[in-house]
Scaffold this motif. Sequence first.
Motif, PDB file in Angstrom:
ATOM      1  N   PRO A 164       0.810  -1.167   0.111  1.00  0.00           N
ATOM      2  CA  PRO A 164      -0.018   0.267   0.203  1.00  0.00           C
ATOM      3  C   PRO A 164       0.766   1.219   0.030  1.00  0.00           C
ATOM      4  CG  PRO A 164      -0.018  -0.997   1.980  1.00  0.00           C
ATOM      5  CD  PRO A 164       0.786  -1.931   1.374  1.00  0.00           C
ATOM      6  N   ARG A 165       0.214   2.379  -0.116  1.00  0.00           N
ATOM      7  CA  ARG A 165       1.116   3.757  -0.374  1.00  0.00           C
ATOM      8  C   ARG A 165       1.761   3.812   0.880  1.00  0.00           C
ATOM      9  NH1 ARG A 165      -2.201   8.835  -2.218  1.00  0.00           N
ATOM     10  NH2 ARG A 165      -2.452   7.540  -4.079  1.00  0.00           N
ATOM     11  N   GLU A 166       0.918   3.497   2.214  1.00  0.00           N
ATOM     12  CA  GLU A 166       1.574   3.854   3.508  1.00  0.00           C
ATOM     13  C   GLU A 166       2.005   2.645   3.879  1.00  0.00           C
ATOM     14  OE1 GLU A 166       2.164   6.998   4.498  1.00  0.00           O
ATOM     15  OE2 GLU A 166       0.749   7.708   2.866  1.00  0.00           O
ATOM     16  N   THR A 179      -5.375  -1.386  -1.165  1.00  0.00           N
ATOM     17  CA  THR A 179      -4.241  -1.700  -2.167  1.00  0.00           C
ATOM     18  C   THR A 179      -4.690  -2.320  -3.223  1.00  0.00           C
ATOM     19  OG1 THR A 179      -1.627  -2.172  -2.488  1.00  0.00           O
ATOM     20  CG2 THR A 179      -3.432  -3.670  -1.042  1.00  0.00           C
ATOM     21  N   ASP A 191      -8.444  -2.589  -7.053  1.00  0.00           N
ATOM     22  CA  ASP A 191      -8.152  -1.973  -5.822  1.00  0.00           C
ATOM     23  C   ASP A 191      -9.088  -2.473  -5.039  1.00  0.00           C
ATOM     24  OD1 ASP A 191      -5.862  -0.486  -6.728  1.00  0.00           O
ATOM     25  OD2 ASP A 191      -7.058   1.275  -7.082  1.00  0.00           O
ATOM     26  N   ALA A 575       1.829  13.582   3.685  1.00  0.00           N
ATOM     27  CA  ALA A 575       1.211  12.419   3.551  1.00  0.00           C
ATOM     28  C   ALA A 575       0.459  12.059   5.157  1.00  0.00           C
ATOM     29  CB  ALA A 575       2.068  11.189   3.240  1.00  0.00           C
ATOM     30  N   ASN A 578      -2.905  13.428   5.441  1.00  0.00           N
ATOM     31  CA  ASN A 578      -4.082  12.395   4.729  1.00  0.00           C
ATOM     32  C   ASN A 578      -5.128  12.037   5.894  1.00  0.00           C
ATOM     33  OD1 ASN A 578      -3.016  12.756   2.452  1.00  0.00           O
ATOM     34  ND2 ASN A 578      -1.895  11.055   2.342  1.00  0.00           N
TER      35      ASN A 578
END
Length: 611
Positions: A164-166, A179, A191, A575, A578
Amino acid sequence: MILKRIILGVCLLIVLGVPFALRPAATRNDGTARSLVLVTPHVPQIRSEFALAFANWHRRHYDSTIALDFRTPGGTSEIIKQLQSIYESRAKTHLDKLARTNPGQLTDPAFDLADVFTTGDIPFDAMFGGGSYDHGRLKDASNVVVFASVFKGKGETSVTITAPREKIDPAKPPATILTSVTIAGDSRSMDLRFPLDAVKGGVESLLPLSRGEKSVEATLDLSKTERRFGIPMSTPAGLDPKELERLIPSNEIGAQNLYDPDQFWIGTALSSFGIVYNKEIYAQLGLPEPRSFEDLGRPELVGLVALADPRQSGSITTTLDAILSYYGWEKGWRILREMTANTRYFTNSAPKPPIDVSQGDAAAALAIDFYGRGQAQAILLPGQDPSESRVGYVDPPGSVYIDADPISMLRGGPNPELLRHFIEFCLSDEGQALWQFRSERDPLGQNNPTNAEGVRLGPKEHELRRLPVRQSFYEERSAYKAAMIDQVDPFAIASSTKPKGWRSSIGIMMGAFSIETAHEQREAWKALIRARETPEFPKDTLTEMERLFYSFPEHQMPDGTRLPFNEANYRTIRASWNDRSFQTDCATRYTLYFRETYATVVELGKKGLAQ
């Protein structure tokens, strides 16, 4: 349950549609013409001139009359919020229907919910006006997102889960993960959102992702997942590329495009973001008229600068972002700190500062060009030349951000072909001349050039003082250039600096260091000015006052680590914002820091003067 959701969706559409229904009676269709419904932030003068000119143009070119039905729920931010809600509601209705009629389609990785939207799905044809940033949000599918449980009863399945992005923190694992997931036997991904207990082995199975692995093989209970669907609110206009290239040969101004390469938005005019100022007040203060954004930080202007709140105004955020990007992180923030310290107030209405400048309630303000020039126009006496207005407007050369003011075709609108006619008109000589030529009410307007059809160009009543998007209007020895009220070439003065990606910091930080602490900031700024102007003021104390006044608080990350708020750390800090709840906590801590810091600056100033 499904029926209940449909009923709620219909009710939501009705409620959200009320603001769009509010518009001046002059733009209502009398029932004798077909209509284009345009959602717009444009002022009444623009709406009036375009409605009349387009009706006449369409009658000549297509032998029918088309009425423009404008909906004006507010500025671009308000428009997009309401469009988002409408599209989300419509998307959920489509998902409910597909769940009943073709559930297998929802599990197909190639399925795109945006393709289900058809003509007439949305009762609005286009968004007309705003900046390219706002129209880019219409194009961005991440701005309308809905989730649906599409794998009911599927159970545990072998999958590949992408990082995932984080990053996943094993000590503080997230409640859910969003994700990309690929089901075994299929090369395509989709997704999905799911809780950690949906993964066999829980967080332990995902530990490689926290160590930097790009993906892991796992067993996932698909019945506990939700598929993410993103829907772009706009759709490509579908104009003839060769004709578009003929009208706009070079798709750039400074660092910006004049239209989206895929035609999701088409620029119809240009907006610059500069300084509007009161010439009489500047003369009384003995100051030269402003020529750069740095001039708004002059100590003589304490309490005389008017600004819109960037948390409420997209246009002022664009201006401030351009200043930051052009001057760089250190100098850019310093200019914004001094500019805001000079403010008399912050308002949620971008048109208000130019009005107050014209009335002498403020010396200067940041403004979109047409607000500044429009106010200068509004206060002219009959027969007075625009150059004689007591209100001036300047685009600081080289640093001014110039942007397209576009139109976007909305996905699922009722009249796509008619809308292409309107875009064709907007880019024609007749449509472009509306922005900048003198009106028929002005005797000089009788000298406006005519087009190939013999139609005299220009508005009927209102001089709009906007800049056309087509380069041909600025060519030397052009009759069109000679007819323009404002003899300025935006292509020559536009900043070539690309946005640095710091826009999201402006509302949060300015809210903390100025808007929510306006009185404290002004008092600290006055103390700093007095210290600078006092020759015997202790230099070490002055140095400390300046360090504190321009300082930023440390940013505390969710895990407790602390980072300096600087250019190097900005992406990481952004980030963390968010999470809206965490962002609110950050803003509170920042505000407290600035309030205490300004108090210290004031106290140091008093001690330094007493020595």
